[in-house]
Design an enzyme around this catalytic site. Structure first.
Site, PDB file in Angstrom:
ATOM      1  N   ASP A 145       0.850  -1.183   0.000  1.00  0.00           N
ATOM      2  CA  ASP A 145       0.000   0.000   0.000  1.00  0.00           C
ATOM      3  C   ASP A 145       0.890   1.239   0.000  1.00  0.00           C
ATOM      4  O   ASP A 145       2.071   1.174   0.358  1.00  0.00           O
ATOM      5  CB  ASP A 145      -0.932   0.009   1.211  1.00  0.00           C
ATOM      6  CG  ASP A 145      -2.126   0.936   1.020  1.00  0.00           C
ATOM      7  OD1 ASP A 145      -2.346   1.389  -0.120  1.00  0.00           O
ATOM      8  OD2 ASP A 145      -2.830   1.200   2.006  1.00  0.00           O
ATOM      9  N   GLU A 176       1.871   3.964  -4.083  1.00  0.00           N
ATOM     10  CA  GLU A 176       1.393   2.583  -4.187  1.00  0.00           C
ATOM     11  C   GLU A 176       2.328   1.740  -5.049  1.00  0.00           C
ATOM     12  O   GLU A 176       2.642   0.588  -4.716  1.00  0.00           O
ATOM     13  CB  GLU A 176      -0.022   2.574  -4.758  1.00  0.00           C
ATOM     14  CG  GLU A 176      -1.062   3.102  -3.770  1.00  0.00           C
ATOM     15  CD  GLU A 176      -2.386   3.435  -4.427  1.00  0.00           C
ATOM     16  OE1 GLU A 176      -3.383   3.584  -3.703  1.00  0.00           O
ATOM     17  OE2 GLU A 176      -2.439   3.574  -5.671  1.00  0.00           O
ATOM     18  N   ASP A 218      -5.141  -2.841  -2.455  1.00  0.00           N
ATOM     19  CA  ASP A 218      -6.463  -2.223  -2.565  1.00  0.00           C
ATOM     20  C   ASP A 218      -6.476  -1.094  -3.598  1.00  0.00           C
ATOM     21  O   ASP A 218      -7.449  -0.344  -3.684  1.00  0.00           O
ATOM     22  CB  ASP A 218      -6.946  -1.710  -1.199  1.00  0.00           C
ATOM     23  CG  ASP A 218      -6.021  -0.680  -0.592  1.00  0.00           C
ATOM     24  OD1 ASP A 218      -5.880   0.410  -1.156  1.00  0.00           O
ATOM     25  OD2 ASP A 218      -5.439  -0.968   0.472  1.00  0.00           O
ATOM     26  N   ASP A 260      -1.249  -0.999   5.046  1.00  0.00           N
ATOM     27  CA  ASP A 260      -1.701   0.380   5.278  1.00  0.00           C
ATOM     28  C   ASP A 260      -1.068   0.970   6.530  1.00  0.00           C
ATOM     29  O   ASP A 260      -0.620   2.131   6.537  1.00  0.00           O
ATOM     30  CB  ASP A 260      -3.229   0.395   5.380  1.00  0.00           C
ATOM     31  CG  ASP A 260      -3.773   1.776   5.732  1.00  0.00           C
ATOM     32  OD1 ASP A 260      -3.782   2.647   4.855  1.00  0.00           O
ATOM     33  OD2 ASP A 260      -4.173   1.972   6.900  1.00  0.00           O
ATOM     34  N   HIS A 302     -17.580 -33.237   5.118  1.00  0.00           N
ATOM     35  CA  HIS A 302     -18.600 -33.043   4.091  1.00  0.00           C
ATOM     36  C   HIS A 302     -19.840 -32.354   4.660  1.00  0.00           C
ATOM     37  O   HIS A 302     -20.091 -32.367   5.877  1.00  0.00           O
ATOM     38  CB  HIS A 302     -19.003 -34.396   3.486  1.00  0.00           C
ATOM     39  CG  HIS A 302     -19.567 -35.342   4.501  1.00  0.00           C
ATOM     40  ND1 HIS A 302     -20.876 -35.298   4.933  1.00  0.00           N
ATOM     41  CD2 HIS A 302     -18.988 -36.359   5.192  1.00  0.00           C
ATOM     42  CE1 HIS A 302     -21.091 -36.235   5.821  1.00  0.00           C
ATOM     43  NE2 HIS A 302     -19.957 -36.901   6.006  1.00  0.00           N
ATOM     44  N   GLU A 314     -14.688 -43.050   5.166  1.00  0.00           N
ATOM     45  CA  GLU A 314     -15.175 -43.195   6.531  1.00  0.00           C
ATOM     46  C   GLU A 314     -15.038 -44.656   6.981  1.00  0.00           C
ATOM     47  O   GLU A 314     -14.906 -45.575   6.166  1.00  0.00           O
ATOM     48  CB  GLU A 314     -16.643 -42.743   6.612  1.00  0.00           C
ATOM     49  CG  GLU A 314     -17.311 -42.847   7.973  1.00  0.00           C
ATOM     50  CD  GLU A 314     -16.604 -42.049   9.074  1.00  0.00           C
ATOM     51  OE1 GLU A 314     -15.524 -42.492   9.505  1.00  0.00           O
ATOM     52  OE2 GLU A 314     -17.144 -41.017   9.503  1.00  0.00           O
TER      53      GLU A 314
END
Length: 455
Positions: free
Chosen positions: A9, A50, A75, A124, A259, A335
């Site tokens: 940033d 930036e 950003d 930032d 699941h 399983e």
């Protein structure tokens, strides 16, 4: 090949005005912060700052590993679109910066993603630290930075934890605290026990609040001080003789997804690998979609492996489609076979096969009625599958879509817990758990039964 995340940033207080940038490099597999960098650059525009942040982040990543791949998150829509080649670069001040950024790594090794500003807080804060330092006629200093601690404290106060759990980043902060303020080997340190940590004892930045400090600022200051103190106290523990070397490379990280629901799940019926192999219900598909959205936001999954059963393959397919990945099927993740108990509730098994059920609850070697699979046999299978997958995905983060018993068994084995611990863990449908496996053979359970994405 290692993969890094670069978040960058830049800002200008005036545009153009006094400007600075910040960038952070982290390990894509573990989330560990590897490098922070920031600089006050004098008078410049936001966009130039930036680009300077992007450049600094790429150079920092290159210095760590010139052969790595890099995923950049910013950003700044302008920088992301221009570096991705979708927008033209017209401003003369930005053309040379963009050209330099494109040369740091070979073509194809860097990808770009736009993120909202609230997800770029670490970079930032580094940029703002650099501008604050410049306003005082000073240069930003990495050892004095609190950007990572501030960002972590704010995130912990406002958002639920998301997988993968970041034990490695915590260890990095511990090492930073140790380097800043822990005593030399063989010396005894005093850990403050009063209302707050003493900066002279902990090595943490001193935090002051006067009578005019607002309640919000005071709370923020207290949070930073408490975090810094906790890191230093933890450092004294991990620095004890016999602690493993700090850098063993990136672990193989298993993100374990149970699941989604099937029609049998709400009824709490035994549903293993020897029964009807049900598909997901509508609720289960919705749960899988929510898990997929969360994992897509995290952006750390590098492969998807599924049990061969229908409910796991369907869940894995939903997630993999969202991530743009293929699904590998691994039979060892199936399983347990519950034999004659398949499709029955616990109460029905208790009524029909009481002796067999009591034996099964008492011993991991006991099999369900009708020649099902014992928990001991399941553990042997799961351990072999674990070792196979660790070798195949060393240093990578892989999503394993599987079932209750395999996930609980992986957690139990990682913790060195006894077999009866299987009955003491809750594991909800579509929940996420995380286990990391290191090169020295140790494992770290980072997350268990996270369902925050379902709420």
């Amino acid at each position: 090949m290692r993969e890094f995340i670069v978040e960058a940033d830049g800002g200008s207080r005036g545009n153009p005005g006094p400007a600075g940038y910040g960038a952070v490099v982290s390990d894509a597999a573990t989330g560990e912060t590897l490098r922070e960098t920031a600089e006050y650059i004098g008078v410049a525009t936001n966009n130039v700052a930036e680009y300077r942040g992007l450049l600094a982040g790429l150079h920092a990543a290159h210095a760590l590993d010139a052969a790595a791949t890099v995923h950049v998150r910013m950003d700044s829509k302008l920088v992301i679109e221009q570096m991705s080649g979708r927008w033209k670069i017209k401003h003369p001040d930005m053309k040379p910066l963009a050209s330099e950024a494109a040369r740091v790594f070979p073509p194809g090794r860097v990808t770009y993603e736009w993120i909202p500003r609230e997800r770029n807080k670490h970079a930032d804060r580094l940029a703002n630290e650099a501008m604050d330092a410049g306003a005082k006629g000073q240069q930003w200093s990495e050892p004095a930075s609190t950007a990572e601690l501030d960002t972590a404290a704010r995130a912990a106060a406002t958002t639920p934890p998301e997988p993968p759990g970041d034990a490695a980043a915590g260890a990095a902060r511990v090492r930073d605290a140790l380097a800043a303020g822990a005593p030399a080997a063989g010396r005894t340190a005093t850990v403050p026990t009063g209302p707050g940590p003493d900066a002279a004892q902990t090595g943490a930045p001193e935090v002051k609040a006067d009578a005019d400090t607002t309640g919000a600022a005071k709370a923020d200051a207290d949070a930073r001080a408490a975090k810094a103190g906790a890191d230093t106290r933890a450092a004294k523990v991990v620095a004890a003789p016999g602690w493993a070397p700090a850098d063993m490379g990136a672990p193989a990280t298993f993100v374990l997804l149970r699941h989604g629901e099937t029609p049998l799940t709400p009824q709490k019926r035994f549903s293993g690998s020897g029964g009807s192999d049900p598909s997901l219900s509508d609720a289960g598909r919705e749960q899988a979609e929510r898990a997929a959205a969360l994992l897509a936001r995290r952006g750390t999954i590098q492969a998807v492996v599924s049990s061969p059963l229908a409910r796991t393959r369907e869940t894995a397919g939903i997630v993999a489609a969202r991530l743009g990945l293929d699904v590998e099927v691994e039979d060892g993740l199936r399983e347990t076979d519950f034999g004659a108990w398949e499709g029955l509730t616990f109460a029905e098994v208790r009524e029909r096969h009481p002796d067999d059920l009591n034996a099964w609850l008492a011993s991991p070697d006991a099999e369900p009625t009708g020649g099902g699979e014992s928990f001991a046999a399941t553990a042997t299978r799961i351990a072999a599958t674990r070792d196979k997958l660790i070798a195949a995905y060393a240093g990578r983060t892989v999503l394993l879509v599987t079932h209750v018993t395999p996930i609980k068994t992986l957690v139990r084995l990682a913790l060195g817990a006894p077999p009866e611990s299987l009955f003491r863990m809750e594991l909800s449908a579509a929940s996420l758990s995380v286990v990391a496996y290191y090169a020295d053979g140790n494992a770290s359970v980072r997350l268990l039964n996270d369902t925050s994405h379902l709420r």
